[in-house]
Design a protein around this motif. Structure first.
Motif, mmCIF file in Angstrom:
data_model
loop_
_atom_site.group_PDB
_atom_site.id
_atom_site.type_symbol
_atom_site.label_atom_id
_atom_site.label_comp_id
_atom_site.label_asym_id
_atom_site.label_seq_id
_atom_site.Cartn_x
_atom_site.Cartn_y
_atom_site.Cartn_z
ATOM 1 N N ALA A 1 7.511 -2.432 18.368
ATOM 2 C CA ALA A 1 7.860 -2.779 19.748
ATOM 3 C C ALA A 1 7.032 -3.981 20.148
ATOM 4 O O ALA A 1 5.824 -3.865 20.352
ATOM 5 N N GLY A 2 7.656 -5.170 20.217
ATOM 6 C CA GLY A 2 6.907 -6.362 20.573
ATOM 7 C C GLY A 2 5.869 -6.665 19.513
ATOM 8 O O GLY A 2 6.191 -6.952 18.365
ATOM 9 N N ASP A 3 4.592 -6.577 19.925
ATOM 10 C CA ASP A 3 3.510 -6.878 18.990
ATOM 11 C C ASP A 3 2.972 -5.638 18.297
ATOM 12 O O ASP A 3 2.054 -5.733 17.489
ATOM 13 N N ALA A 4 3.514 -4.448 18.592
ATOM 14 C CA ALA A 4 2.985 -3.202 18.047
ATOM 15 C C ALA A 4 3.700 -2.818 16.753
ATOM 16 O O ALA A 4 4.892 -3.085 16.575
ATOM 17 N N VAL A 5 2.945 -2.200 15.841
ATOM 18 C CA VAL A 5 3.482 -1.728 14.564
ATOM 19 C C VAL A 5 2.983 -0.308 14.333
ATOM 20 O O VAL A 5 1.788 -0.033 14.466
ATOM 21 N N LEU A 6 3.908 0.602 13.999
ATOM 22 C CA LEU A 6 3.556 1.958 13.603
ATOM 23 C C LEU A 6 4.050 2.186 12.185
ATOM 24 O O LEU A 6 5.211 1.896 11.872
ATOM 25 N N ALA A 7 3.166 2.691 11.317
ATOM 26 C CA ALA A 7 3.530 2.917 9.924
ATOM 27 C C ALA A 7 2.934 4.228 9.448
ATOM 28 O O ALA A 7 1.939 4.723 9.998
ATOM 29 N N GLU A 8 3.556 4.788 8.429
ATOM 30 C CA GLU A 8 3.014 6.003 7.794
ATOM 31 C C GLU A 8 2.643 5.697 6.356
ATOM 32 O O GLU A 8 3.274 4.869 5.692
ATOM 33 N N PHE A 9 1.591 6.381 5.892
ATOM 34 C CA PHE A 9 1.141 6.254 4.516
ATOM 35 C C PHE A 9 0.991 7.650 3.916
ATOM 36 O O PHE A 9 0.583 8.587 4.626
ATOM 37 N N PRO A 10 1.292 7.797 2.643
ATOM 38 C CA PRO A 10 1.079 9.105 2.013
ATOM 39 C C PRO A 10 -0.393 9.405 1.764
ATOM 40 O O PRO A 10 -0.750 10.542 1.469
ATOM 41 N N SER A 11 -1.251 8.376 1.891
ATOM 42 C CA SER A 11 -2.676 8.536 1.583
ATOM 43 C C SER A 11 -3.514 7.834 2.643
ATOM 44 O O SER A 11 -3.232 6.689 3.000
ATOM 45 N N ALA A 12 -4.554 8.502 3.128
ATOM 46 C CA ALA A 12 -5.463 7.879 4.081
ATOM 47 C C ALA A 12 -6.218 6.728 3.435
ATOM 48 O O ALA A 12 -6.518 5.716 4.072
ATOM 49 N N VAL A 13 -6.522 6.863 2.143
ATOM 50 C CA VAL A 13 -7.231 5.795 1.426
ATOM 51 C C VAL A 13 -6.402 4.514 1.439
ATOM 52 O O VAL A 13 -6.907 3.423 1.734
ATOM 53 N N GLU A 14 -5.110 4.626 1.131
ATOM 54 C CA GLU A 14 -4.251 3.435 1.124
ATOM 55 C C GLU A 14 -4.084 2.866 2.524
ATOM 56 O O GLU A 14 -3.984 1.650 2.705
ATOM 57 N N ALA A 15 -4.048 3.719 3.533
ATOM 58 C CA ALA A 15 -3.903 3.239 4.913
ATOM 59 C C ALA A 15 -5.118 2.412 5.322
ATOM 60 O O ALA A 15 -4.988 1.333 5.917
ATOM 61 N N VAL A 16 -6.322 2.900 5.008
ATOM 62 C CA VAL A 16 -7.540 2.172 5.376
ATOM 63 C C VAL A 16 -7.675 0.897 4.545
ATOM 64 O O VAL A 16 -8.036 -0.161 5.068
ATOM 65 N N ARG A 17 -7.371 0.986 3.245
ATOM 66 C CA ARG A 17 -7.433 -0.211 2.407
ATOM 67 C C ARG A 17 -6.469 -1.280 2.926
ATOM 68 O O ARG A 17 -6.810 -2.468 2.989
ATOM 69 N N CYS A 18 -5.279 -0.874 3.302
ATOM 70 C CA CYS A 18 -4.292 -1.806 3.853
ATOM 71 C C CYS A 18 -4.806 -2.436 5.142
ATOM 72 O O CYS A 18 -4.681 -3.653 5.344
ATOM 73 N N ALA A 19 -5.403 -1.628 6.029
ATOM 74 C CA ALA A 19 -5.914 -2.142 7.300
ATOM 75 C C ALA A 19 -7.006 -3.183 7.074
ATOM 76 O O ALA A 19 -7.045 -4.225 7.743
ATOM 77 N N ILE A 20 -7.900 -2.923 6.126
ATOM 78 C CA ILE A 20 -8.969 -3.878 5.829
ATOM 79 C C ILE A 20 -8.382 -5.179 5.292
ATOM 80 O O ILE A 20 -8.792 -6.278 5.693
ATOM 81 N N ASP A 21 -7.423 -5.072 4.385
ATOM 82 C CA ASP A 21 -6.787 -6.274 3.830
ATOM 83 C C ASP A 21 -6.123 -7.097 4.927
ATOM 84 O O ASP A 21 -6.216 -8.330 4.947
ATOM 85 N N ILE A 22 -5.451 -6.425 5.841
ATOM 86 C CA ILE A 22 -4.774 -7.127 6.940
ATOM 87 C C ILE A 22 -5.786 -7.854 7.815
ATOM 88 O O ILE A 22 -5.629 -9.042 8.130
ATOM 89 N N GLN A 23 -6.832 -7.158 8.203
ATOM 90 C CA GLN A 23 -7.817 -7.778 9.105
ATOM 91 C C GLN A 23 -8.523 -8.957 8.436
ATOM 92 O O GLN A 23 -8.768 -9.983 9.080
ATOM 93 N N GLY B 1 0.796 -1.225 0.000
ATOM 94 C CA GLY B 1 0.000 0.000 0.000
ATOM 95 C C GLY B 1 0.824 1.268 0.000
ATOM 96 O O GLY B 1 0.266 2.362 0.153
ATOM 97 N N GLY B 2 2.136 1.147 -0.169
ATOM 98 C CA GLY B 2 2.987 2.327 -0.207
ATOM 99 C C GLY B 2 3.341 2.871 1.159
ATOM 100 O O GLY B 2 3.816 4.011 1.279
ATOM 101 N N GLY B 3 3.103 2.080 2.205
ATOM 102 C CA GLY B 3 3.411 2.535 3.559
ATOM 103 C C GLY B 3 4.850 2.252 3.954
ATOM 104 O O GLY B 3 5.579 1.520 3.290
ATOM 105 N N ARG B 4 5.245 2.843 5.086
ATOM 106 C CA ARG B 4 6.584 2.639 5.642
ATOM 107 C C ARG B 4 6.472 2.416 7.139
ATOM 108 O O ARG B 4 5.875 3.232 7.850
ATOM 109 N N ILE B 5 7.004 1.294 7.618
ATOM 110 C CA ILE B 5 7.027 1.033 9.055
ATOM 111 C C ILE B 5 8.140 1.860 9.678
ATOM 112 O O ILE B 5 9.304 1.761 9.267
ATOM 113 N N PHE B 6 7.784 2.691 10.659
ATOM 114 C CA PHE B 6 8.810 3.533 11.272
ATOM 115 C C PHE B 6 9.107 3.159 12.719
ATOM 116 O O PHE B 6 10.056 3.669 13.306
ATOM 117 N N ASN B 7 8.308 2.242 13.283
ATOM 118 C CA ASN B 7 8.605 1.829 14.654
ATOM 119 C C ASN B 7 7.884 0.518 14.948
ATOM 120 O O ASN B 7 6.764 0.292 14.484
#
Length: 556
Positions: A53-75, A45-51
Motif C-alpha cells: 500500500a503506497g510505500d508499505a510492504v508486507l511479506a511472509e517468510f518460512p524462516s525468521a533467519v531468512e527474514a532478518v537476513r533479508c532485512a539487513i541486506d535491504i537496509q 530469501g524465499g519470502g512472498r509479498i502478500f500486501n
C-alpha cells in the motif's frame, strides 16, 4: 481460510509524505527503484509479498533467519543508494519482523502477527530493524548480528506489551552501531491490584518533583557564590585530500629483502608542520583544480572557458564525473537549469544512476557536500611482496552482481584502470584513463562520497596492489584504534606499529584478554599469521587472527 505460523516482515518509508510533497515525481521514481531492490531481496530469501500500500510492504517468510537476513541486506543496500542524495532527500525504510499465528485468505494474511510486525516497524529507527522476542530467540545464535534489548513496549491496538529488540546495523568500517534504546515500560508484578500501578506512578512523580525542586534551588544557591566555568572546544577536522608533495605511487622494495626498520626521515620531511589540506564549502570561491569526480581534461576546460566567462553561469556534476556547464545565460535560474539539464542528460545517456547537483553558480561554490574523504598520499603503494595477479573472484566484500560487472567491464578495459573499495563493500572502477593519478583520484573520490569514509585502491590494471587474504574471509576494513576486541590501552600502539610497517604482509591476532599479537613486514601471508599468533600466545590465551593487511578477517 487456513491458519499457519509465519515470520512476518513489515516495512515502510520514514517521512514518505514529506518526500512526496517536496517532489512527487522524483519520489515516485525512486520508490519504484527502491521497491525493485526490496522485492528482489525478498524473493531471494524465499519470502512472498502478500500486501502493498503506497510505500508499505508486507511479506511472509518460512524462516525468521531468512527474514532478518533479508532485512539487513535491504537496509545496507539502500543505505548505499541514499548516500548519493542530500540528507533531506534520502529515502530510508523502517522494518519490523515477528513470528506469529496468521490467517490466510485469498493470498492475503491477517491476524495479530501482521499487526505486531507493523507496530514493530513503527518502533524501528530510520534505516533500522526491530524484531520481537520470538524472532530474537530464533536468530540470535544463527546470524552474525548484534541486538539491543529495548524491553517490553506498549504498541497501539495490541492488548499486551511486546518485548522487542533492535538489530545493530553495520557501520562503514565493518563494526556495528549501538541502536538508540527506547525506554521499556514497567510492567506491574503479577497479582498486584490494578489501583497500585497508577498510584505508584503518582508517588514517583511527586517524589521526582520534590527532588527536582530541591536540586534547582541548590543549583541557584551554588551559582550565586561560585564563578561559572566556561568550556570551549573546537573539534579538529581530518584533512580530506593530502596537500603534501608525497608521490602518488610508492615504489616497491626489492623482493628479496624486507627492511627491518623504517628509514629515518630527512630533516625536511621530519618537520611537524604540513600545508593545510584543500577543502571546499558552500560560499567558497571556485577553484577548478580541485573540483571532485571530474577528469583532468574537464578541469582544464572549466579553467580556460568557464572561470573567465561572465555571469550568468553555473556548473552541475554527479559522483560518476558527468558535468554540465552553462555561461552567458539571461538569468541565474536559467544558468542553473541549463547546467543541470546538460549534466543529467549525459548521465542518463550513459546509464549513470547518480543524480546531478549544482556545484557552482557564477564563481561561487554552492555544493553542500564538501570534498569527499580520500586516504593520504600515496594512493597506490607498489610492493612486490604483496602484489599478485588480479582475479575478480578474489576481490573481497563484493556481491555476485558486482563481480559480474567487474568481469564484463573492468577486466577487458583499457589501461589505465583501477578499483577503489570501501569497508562496506562499496566499489568504483574506471578504465582507459589518461594517468594512474587521475584514475585513482576519481575512483577514491566517488567511493569516498558514497561510503562516507576513505576507500582504498585495491587493484591497478592486472594486479592487486594490497594484500588480499586467502587463509581467512574478509569481513571489513580493520582500524586498530577503533577495535573493540583489543584492550583499550594497546590500540594506539598497534595502530602506530601497523602504520610504520609499510612493506610486506601484516597480521594482528588477539586473545581472550584482548592482548594483541603482531606479525609485521612478513614475506607472505602465512608467515605474518604465524608471527601474529606466536606473539599473541606469549601474552594471552586462545589467540585468533582478526586482521590481515588492511582487512578485518573472520573464519571462512
Amino acid at each position: 481460510m487456513k491458519r499457519k505460523i509465519a515470520a512476518i516482515f513489515a516495512a515502510d518509508i520514514a517521512g514518505y509524505s514529506r518526500l512526496v510533497a517536496e517532489d512527487e515525481e522524483e519520489t515516485l521514481r525512486r520508490l519504484a527503484s527502491y521497491r525493485q531492490v526490496t522485492d528482489d531481496f525478498i524473493a531471494k530469501g524465499g519470502g512472498r509479498i502478500f500486501n502493498t500500500a503506497g510505500d508499505a510492504v508486507l511479506a511472509e517468510f518460512p524462516s525468521a533467519v531468512e527474514a532478518v537476513r533479508c532485512a539487513i541486506d535491504i537496509q545496507e543496500s539502500l543505505r548505499t543508494r541514499n548516500m548519493a542524495y542530500p540528507p533531506s532527500r534520502q529515502m530510508a525504510f523502517r522494518i519490523g519482523i515477528t513470528i506469529g499465528d496468521v490467517v490466510e485468505r485469498d493470498g492475503d494474511l491477517l491476524g495479530d502477527g501482521v499487526n505486531i510486525a507493523a507496530r514493530l516497524e513503527g518502533l524501528a529507527e530510520v534505516g533500522g530493524i526491530c524484531v520481537s522476542r520470538a524472532v530474537h530467540e530464533q536468530v540470535a545464535n544463527k546470524l552474525s548480528v548484534q541486538f539491543a534489548d529495548i524491553g517490553a513496549q506498549e504498541v497501539k491496538n495490541i492488548p499486551t506489551p511486546v518485548h522487542a529488540y533492535m538489530v545493530a546495523m553495520r557501520r562503514e568500517d565493518g563494526s556495528y552501531a549501538t541502536p538508540q534504546v527506547k525506554k521499556p515500560i514497567k510492567v506491574p508484578p503479577p497479582g498486584a491490584p490494578a489501583w497500585m500501578w497508577p498510584a505508584g506512578i503518582t508517588l514517583v512523580l511527586l517524589a521526582a518533583i520534590g527532588v527536582g525542586g530541591f536540586l534547582a534551588y541548590t543549583k541557584l544557591e551554588t551559582s550565586a557564590t561560585k564563578p561559572a566555568a566556561v568550556a570551549s572546544s573546537a573539534p579538529a577536522s581530518a584533512p580530506l585530500v593530502s596537500a603534501s608533495p608525497a608521490p602518488l605511487v610508492a615504489p616497491a622494495p626489492p623482493a628479496s629483502t624486507v627492511p627491518s626498520a623504517k628509514p629515518a626521515p630527512t630533516p625536511a620531511l621530519a618537520a611537524p608542520a604540513s600545508p593545510p589540506a584543500p577543502s571546499i564549502a558552500s560560499g567558497d570561491k571556485l577553484a577548478t583544480d580541485i573540483i571532485p569526480f571530474v577528469s583532468d581534461r574537464t578541469r582544464n576546460v572549466l579553467a580556460t572557458e568557464y572561470a573567465p566567462a561572465n555571469d550568468f553561469k553555473a556548473i552541475a556534476l554527479n559522483i560518476n564525473g558527468f558535468v554540465g556547464s552553462s555561461v552567458a545565460q539571461p538569468s541565474e535560474d536559467a544558468a542553473k537549469t541549463s547546467a543541470l539539464e546538460q549534466c543529467q542528460k549525459r548521465a542518463d545517456n550513459a546509464g549513470s544512476p547518480r543524480k546531478c547537483e549544482l556545484y557552482a553558480v557564477g564563481n561561487t561554490i554552492v555544493y553542500a557536500h564538501g570534498l569527499p574523504p580520500v586516504p593520504p598520499l600515496p594512493w597506490v603503494k607498489r610492493d612486490a611482496l604483496v602484489e599478485k595477479p588480479y582475479a575478480t573472484k578474489d576481490v573481497p566484500l563484493l556481491r555476485e552482481a558486482a563481480r559480474a560487472r567487474l568481469d564484463s567491464l573492468f577486466v577487458p578495459g583499457r589501461k589505465t584502470r583501477t578499483i577503489a573499495l570501501g569497508p562496506g563493500g562499496h566499489y568504483f572502477f574506471n578504465a582507459g584513463i589518461d594517468s594512474l593519478e587521475e584514475s585513482a583520484r576519481r575512483n577514491l573520490q566517488a567511493c569516498g562520497a558514497v561510503a562516507g569514509v576513505p576507500c582504498t585502491i585495491v587493484a591497478v590494471d592486472d594486479v592487486f596492489v594490497v594484500p588480499i587474504p586467502a587463509t581467512l574471509r574478509v569481513i571489513g576494513f580493520f582500524k586498530a584504534a577503533d577495535s573493540s576486541v583489543i584492550t583499550p590501552g594497546e590500540r594506539s600502539d598497534v595502530a602506530r606499529k601497523l602504520a610504520d610497517a609499510t612493506v610486506g604482509w601484516n597480521a594482528v591476532a588477539v586473545g581472550t584478554q584482548g592482548r594483541p599479537g603482531l606479525g609485521l613486514k612478513a614475506e607472505n601471508e602465512q608467515s605474518a599469521v604465524n608471527a601474529a599468533l606466536g606473539d599473541c600466545a606469549r601474552r594471552d590465551s586462545d589467540c585468533h587472527v582478526i586482521a590481515i593487511g588492511p582487512f578485518a578477517v573472520g573464519p571462512n
